[in-house]
Design a protein around this motif. Structure first.
Motif, PDB file in Angstrom:
ATOM      1  N   MET A   1     -29.001 -50.019 -36.776  1.00  0.00           N
ATOM      2  CA  MET A   1     -27.618 -50.062 -37.267  1.00  0.00           C
ATOM      3  C   MET A   1     -27.534 -50.966 -38.492  1.00  0.00           C
ATOM      4  O   MET A   1     -28.029 -52.082 -38.485  1.00  0.00           O
ATOM      5  CB  MET A   1     -26.702 -50.588 -36.159  1.00  0.00           C
ATOM      6  CG  MET A   1     -25.226 -50.564 -36.506  1.00  0.00           C
ATOM      7  SD  MET A   1     -24.241 -51.090 -35.099  1.00  0.00           S
ATOM      8  CE  MET A   1     -22.625 -51.048 -35.822  1.00  0.00           C
ATOM      9  N   SER A 108     -16.820 -45.741 -39.237  1.00  0.00           N
ATOM     10  CA  SER A 108     -17.630 -46.797 -38.631  1.00  0.00           C
ATOM     11  C   SER A 108     -18.179 -46.404 -37.268  1.00  0.00           C
ATOM     12  O   SER A 108     -19.264 -46.865 -36.874  1.00  0.00           O
ATOM     13  CB  SER A 108     -16.810 -48.079 -38.518  1.00  0.00           C
ATOM     14  OG  SER A 108     -16.398 -48.524 -39.806  1.00  0.00           O
ATOM     15  N   CYS A 110     -19.461 -43.679 -36.584  1.00  0.00           N
ATOM     16  CA  CYS A 110     -20.674 -42.892 -36.832  1.00  0.00           C
ATOM     17  C   CYS A 110     -21.935 -43.748 -36.923  1.00  0.00           C
ATOM     18  O   CYS A 110     -23.047 -43.212 -36.916  1.00  0.00           O
ATOM     19  CB  CYS A 110     -20.519 -42.062 -38.104  1.00  0.00           C
ATOM     20  SG  CYS A 110     -19.255 -40.774 -38.005  1.00  0.00           S
ATOM     21  N   TYR A 111     -21.771 -45.055 -37.005  1.00  0.00           N
ATOM     22  CA  TYR A 111     -22.931 -45.936 -37.049  1.00  0.00           C
ATOM     23  C   TYR A 111     -23.486 -46.239 -35.666  1.00  0.00           C
ATOM     24  O   TYR A 111     -24.546 -46.853 -35.546  1.00  0.00           O
ATOM     25  CB  TYR A 111     -22.576 -47.241 -37.774  1.00  0.00           C
ATOM     26  CG  TYR A 111     -22.593 -47.107 -39.270  1.00  0.00           C
ATOM     27  CD1 TYR A 111     -23.732 -47.412 -40.007  1.00  0.00           C
ATOM     28  CD2 TYR A 111     -21.474 -46.646 -39.958  1.00  0.00           C
ATOM     29  CE1 TYR A 111     -23.751 -47.276 -41.385  1.00  0.00           C
ATOM     30  CE2 TYR A 111     -21.487 -46.503 -41.334  1.00  0.00           C
ATOM     31  CZ  TYR A 111     -22.631 -46.818 -42.045  1.00  0.00           C
ATOM     32  OH  TYR A 111     -22.654 -46.668 -43.410  1.00  0.00           O
ATOM     33  N   GLU A 113     -25.562 -45.606 -32.375  1.00  0.00           N
ATOM     34  CA  GLU A 113     -26.857 -44.928 -32.295  1.00  0.00           C
ATOM     35  C   GLU A 113     -26.800 -43.609 -31.545  1.00  0.00           C
ATOM     36  O   GLU A 113     -27.504 -42.655 -31.894  1.00  0.00           O
ATOM     37  CB  GLU A 113     -27.883 -45.849 -31.625  1.00  0.00           C
ATOM     38  CG  GLU A 113     -29.294 -45.297 -31.625  1.00  0.00           C
ATOM     39  CD  GLU A 113     -30.315 -46.288 -31.108  1.00  0.00           C
ATOM     40  OE1 GLU A 113     -31.472 -45.878 -30.854  1.00  0.00           O
ATOM     41  OE2 GLU A 113     -29.963 -47.473 -30.952  1.00  0.00           O
ATOM     42  N   HIS A 198     -29.016 -46.986 -44.035  1.00  0.00           N
ATOM     43  CA  HIS A 198     -27.870 -46.807 -43.154  1.00  0.00           C
ATOM     44  C   HIS A 198     -27.988 -45.456 -42.454  1.00  0.00           C
ATOM     45  O   HIS A 198     -28.181 -44.432 -43.119  1.00  0.00           O
ATOM     46  CB  HIS A 198     -26.567 -46.849 -43.951  1.00  0.00           C
ATOM     47  CG  HIS A 198     -26.269 -48.191 -44.538  1.00  0.00           C
ATOM     48  ND1 HIS A 198     -24.988 -48.642 -44.728  1.00  0.00           N
ATOM     49  CD2 HIS A 198     -27.078 -49.191 -44.972  1.00  0.00           C
ATOM     50  CE1 HIS A 198     -25.017 -49.853 -45.267  1.00  0.00           C
ATOM     51  NE2 HIS A 198     -26.283 -50.201 -45.420  1.00  0.00           N
ATOM     52  N   LYS A 199     -27.862 -45.466 -41.149  1.00  0.00           N
ATOM     53  CA  LYS A 199     -27.962 -44.235 -40.375  1.00  0.00           C
ATOM     54  C   LYS A 199     -26.618 -43.914 -39.730  1.00  0.00           C
ATOM     55  O   LYS A 199     -25.998 -44.773 -39.106  1.00  0.00           O
ATOM     56  CB  LYS A 199     -29.044 -44.366 -39.296  1.00  0.00           C
ATOM     57  CG  LYS A 199     -30.447 -44.589 -39.856  1.00  0.00           C
ATOM     58  CD  LYS A 199     -31.473 -44.689 -38.742  1.00  0.00           C
ATOM     59  CE  LYS A 199     -32.878 -44.899 -39.308  1.00  0.00           C
ATOM     60  NZ  LYS A 199     -33.900 -45.001 -38.230  1.00  0.00           N
ATOM     61  N   GLU A 200     -26.180 -42.673 -39.909  1.00  0.00           N
ATOM     62  CA  GLU A 200     -24.919 -42.228 -39.309  1.00  0.00           C
ATOM     63  C   GLU A 200     -25.138 -40.945 -38.512  1.00  0.00           C
ATOM     64  O   GLU A 200     -26.032 -40.152 -38.811  1.00  0.00           O
ATOM     65  CB  GLU A 200     -23.866 -41.986 -40.387  1.00  0.00           C
ATOM     66  CG  GLU A 200     -23.376 -43.242 -41.076  1.00  0.00           C
ATOM     67  CD  GLU A 200     -22.129 -42.968 -41.900  1.00  0.00           C
ATOM     68  OE1 GLU A 200     -21.021 -43.127 -41.365  1.00  0.00           O
ATOM     69  OE2 GLU A 200     -22.279 -42.570 -43.069  1.00  0.00           O
TER      70      GLU A 200
END
Length: 242
Positions: A1, A108, A110-111, A113, A198-200
């Motif tokens: 995250m 937010s 969507c962040y 995991e 950044h992973k979404e």
């Protein structure tokens, strides 16, 4: 995250500030008239918190990034409003509240995991809401994640910084990876490079609805409007009542 550690240095310069006016307008249209206190999750640099405080609401803003909260506090001071900013994780809200409304914008959620973490956030939000309180949040749509983001790039070059944002499809369904590179001018005039990933991830509307078990009423809208989502909507907005 991702915690927006280095992004905070240039966040307000690259973020479209007009979006906060749209989040504010959406919030104002859907807030209950009895609302007095608002808890903003992932408040970032405080742009929306300040706007809401200027309208007379009692605001508490939470963010996981200490750097962002520093920017938010400075912004509130310049605006002459009093806001409590708290460093914390939206997955653990014990000891806070109660609030009449909780907001969580700028995708937010969507962040998180996975869907279990999303459900955890929803449960924590419910725990700090008053009975009949509202939860307003937005997420990226399937169309945004699957068809728009992958392969896109955004680059900006200013006198004191350069910013590169490239997006790629993630390994999971409806997921995306944003690779961010910053070149920020240091005090000695030299540019320092910083990189972040950044992973979404998003889910079908029905999955979000199934996860909102603590809420008696949920309405879904699209793209800052009061229209129902369609196949080409980019952002889904949820208005939930406990």
């Amino acid at each position: 995250m991702a915690f927006y550690e280095d992004f905070s240095k240039v966040y307000d310069q690259v973020m479209d500030q007009s979006l906060y006016d749209q989040w504010l307008a959406f919030t104002n249209r859907h807030l209950a008239k009895t609302t007095q206190s608002i808890f903003e999750l992932a408040c970032g640099s405080g742009a929306l918190s300040v706007r809401l405080a200027q309208q007379g609401y009692q605001i508490v803003g939470l963010d996981i990034s200490e750097e962002m909260l520093t920017l938010a506090s400075q912004k509130a001071t310049r605006a002459g409003v009093s806001i409590d900013f708290v460093a914390g994780d939206m997955r653990e809200l014990s000891g806070l509240g109660p609030f009449d409304c909780v907001t969580c914008y700028s995708d937010s959620i969507c962040y998180m995991e996975d869907l279990n973490e999303v459900k955890k956030v929803f449960s924590e939000v419910s725990s700090v809401l008053t009975k009949g309180g509202q939860f307003l949040f937005d997420v990226h749509s399937l169309h945004q994640m699957d068809a728009i983001f992958p392969g896109t790039s955004y680059h900006e070059n200013e006198e004191d910084f350069a910013f590169l944002w490239d997006s790629f499809a993630g390994e999971s369904a409806h997921a995306v990876i944003h690779e961010l590179t910053f070149f920020v001018k240091d005090t000695d005039g030299k540019f320092v490079r910083k990189d972040e990933v950044h992973k979404e991830r998003t889910y079908e509307i029905e999955q979000y609805l199934s996860a909102l078990t603590d809420f008696s009423k949920v309405e879904v809208y699209a793209d800052f409007t009061d229209d129902a989502p369609n196949q080409e909507s980019l952002r889904w907005f949820f208005v939930c009542v406990k």
